[in-house]
Design a protein around this motif. Structure first.
Motif, PDB file in Angstrom:
ATOM      1  N   TYR A  94       6.740  -0.977  -8.179  1.00 29.13           N
ATOM      2  CA  TYR A  94       5.899  -0.544  -7.070  1.00 29.13           C
ATOM      3  C   TYR A  94       6.705  -0.054  -5.857  1.00 29.13           C
ATOM      4  O   TYR A  94       6.128   0.179  -4.787  1.00 29.13           O
ATOM      5  N   ILE A  96       8.993  -1.581  -3.957  1.00 28.45           N
ATOM      6  CA  ILE A  96       9.102  -2.561  -2.880  1.00 28.45           C
ATOM      7  C   ILE A  96      10.574  -2.845  -2.599  1.00 28.45           C
ATOM      8  O   ILE A  96      11.375  -2.998  -3.520  1.00 28.45           O
ATOM      9  N   ARG A 166       1.102  -7.772  -0.298  1.00 32.95           N
ATOM     10  CA  ARG A 166       0.179  -6.645  -0.068  1.00 32.95           C
ATOM     11  C   ARG A 166      -0.081  -5.868  -1.353  1.00 32.95           C
ATOM     12  O   ARG A 166      -1.215  -5.460  -1.634  1.00 32.95           O
ATOM     13  N   GLN A 167       0.979  -5.676  -2.145  1.00 30.34           N
ATOM     14  CA  GLN A 167       0.811  -4.935  -3.386  1.00 30.34           C
ATOM     15  C   GLN A 167      -0.012  -5.734  -4.400  1.00 30.34           C
ATOM     16  O   GLN A 167      -0.832  -5.169  -5.134  1.00 30.34           O
ATOM     17  N   ARG A 170      -3.595  -5.206  -3.509  1.00 31.80           N
ATOM     18  CA  ARG A 170      -4.096  -3.892  -3.923  1.00 31.80           C
ATOM     19  C   ARG A 170      -4.270  -3.811  -5.433  1.00 31.80           C
ATOM     20  O   ARG A 170      -5.282  -3.317  -5.941  1.00 31.80           O
TER      21      ARG A 170
END
Length: 357
Positions: A94, A96, A166-167, A170
């Motif tokens: 992702y 990050i 946060r990911q 989501r």
């Protein structure tokens, strides 16, 4: 009676199938795992703060731990080793910020050498890449570090756990409700749970999962359970190194058994009183995360670069007693016990830290 209850179950309208309390990394990863394992499951997460990761998840050293300290075959060891690999994979997938920096565990006293060798064996039994280093070889990894011997653990790293949280929020597909502090829980066998928030909203779910972190004991009591314990949190304080270029990765200096005294390119120093009254020097990783994110101010001189453990003992002792005075108000016997512990801390200083840290 059973027919009536069955009729109530059939008529109950649920707002979701699973209700998770807590929007930290545990709660959000729980929601993520449920929706992955059982697609179509309706999951709602309640978080009292206005955003995710506002407590422990966003206020820690940011280390991806290798599992080198844990007993081979234990759940801690297995979860740490597997979890470290999965965390790196998740961050890479992702985009990050993260880095597998490796970690030096350094013996600075001869008394630490047997414990260092024991960690080598433990790490290898856990399947972790560990390299033994002489004093001269330490500088291959960290030119500014000195010690009698060291080991290099290849899988330790660092990441931005707030971005991870946060990911997870989501990617989970769950409904995340921020500013939704749990006020009451009505739990009935066969009927699931109904939760009322401070704002008066009511949510009904088939299953409730308590991921309340340092507040999970309180949430458990709201559901009618008695956890048989009370969580007493203690604050940690962090500083950034004025010269983060002094270290390249993660370094654990001295008292190699504990493994809680990391130095990172990030550069924060912390003294924490934990549940076991463990006092130590923590160096965290905020500057590294900023550098990874391209922050031009990552090298700013924002605090002292070092802190002596002995100089922090007085402050930590007062911190311990101060917290307990608030939490255990009215329990004179327990408070007296910790007052005696405070005096022991003040009288013995570094000797206490070495013995019990």
């Amino acid at each position: 009676m059973e027919e009536v209850r069955a009729g109530l179950v059939r008529s109950t309208v649920y707002d979701c199938d699973v209700l998770v309390i807590g929007g930290g990394i545990v709660g959000l990863s729980t929601a993520y795992a449920i929706t992955r394992a059982a697609p179509g499951t309706r999951v709602t997460v309640l978080e009292k703060e206005p955003g995710p990761a506002r407590h422990q998840t966003g206020r820690n050293s940011g280390v991806i731990h290798s599992g080198v300290y844990y007993r081979p075959g234990s759940l801690k060891a297995r979860y740490a080793v597997r979890g470290a690999a999965e965390m790196v994979k998740f961050c890479a997938e992702y985009g990050i910020d993260h880095a597998v920096t490796g970690k030096l565990i350094v013996a600075t006293d001869r008394a630490e050498l047997p414990r260092l060798h024991a960690l080598v064996q433990r790490g290898r039994e856990n399947g972790i890449p560990v390299r033994e280093l002489s004093g001269a070889q330490i500088q291959e990894y960290e030119p500014e570090v000195r010690g009698l011997a060291a080991i290099h653990v290849g899988t330790t790293g660092i990441c931005d756990y707030v971005a991870v949280a946060r990911q997870l929020a989501r990617a989970s597909g769950a409904e995340i409700r921020y500013g939704a502090e749990v006020h009451r829980v009505d739990r009935r066998p066969g009927l699931g749970v109904a939760v009322r928030t401070r704002t008066g909203d009511v949510l009904r779910a088939r299953v409730l999962v308590n991921c309340g972190g340092l507040h999970c004991d309180r949430i458990a009591r709201l559901t009618g359970d008695d956890p048989g314990m009370r969580i007493v949190p203690f604050r940690g304080e962090y500083y950034e190194l004025a010269r983060p270029e002094l270290v390249r990765g993660l370094v654990c200096l001295g008292r190699v058994v504990g493994g809680h005294h990391d130095v990172a390119r990030a550069g924060r120093v912390a003294a924490e009183a934990l549940a076991g009254v463990q006092v130590g020097r923590f160096l965290g990783h905020e500057a590294l995360l900023r550098r990874l994110a391209g922050d031009p101010h990552a090298l700013a001189d924002v605090g002292p670069g070092r802190a002596r453990t002995s100089g922090l003992v007085h402050e930590v002792a007062d911190e311990v007693v101060g917290h307990l005075a608030e939490v255990l108000a009215g329990d004179d016997g327990v408070l007296e016990l910790f007052q005696r512990l405070r005096m022991h801390l003040l009288d013995r200083g570094d000797e206490f830290v070495e013995a019990y840290g």
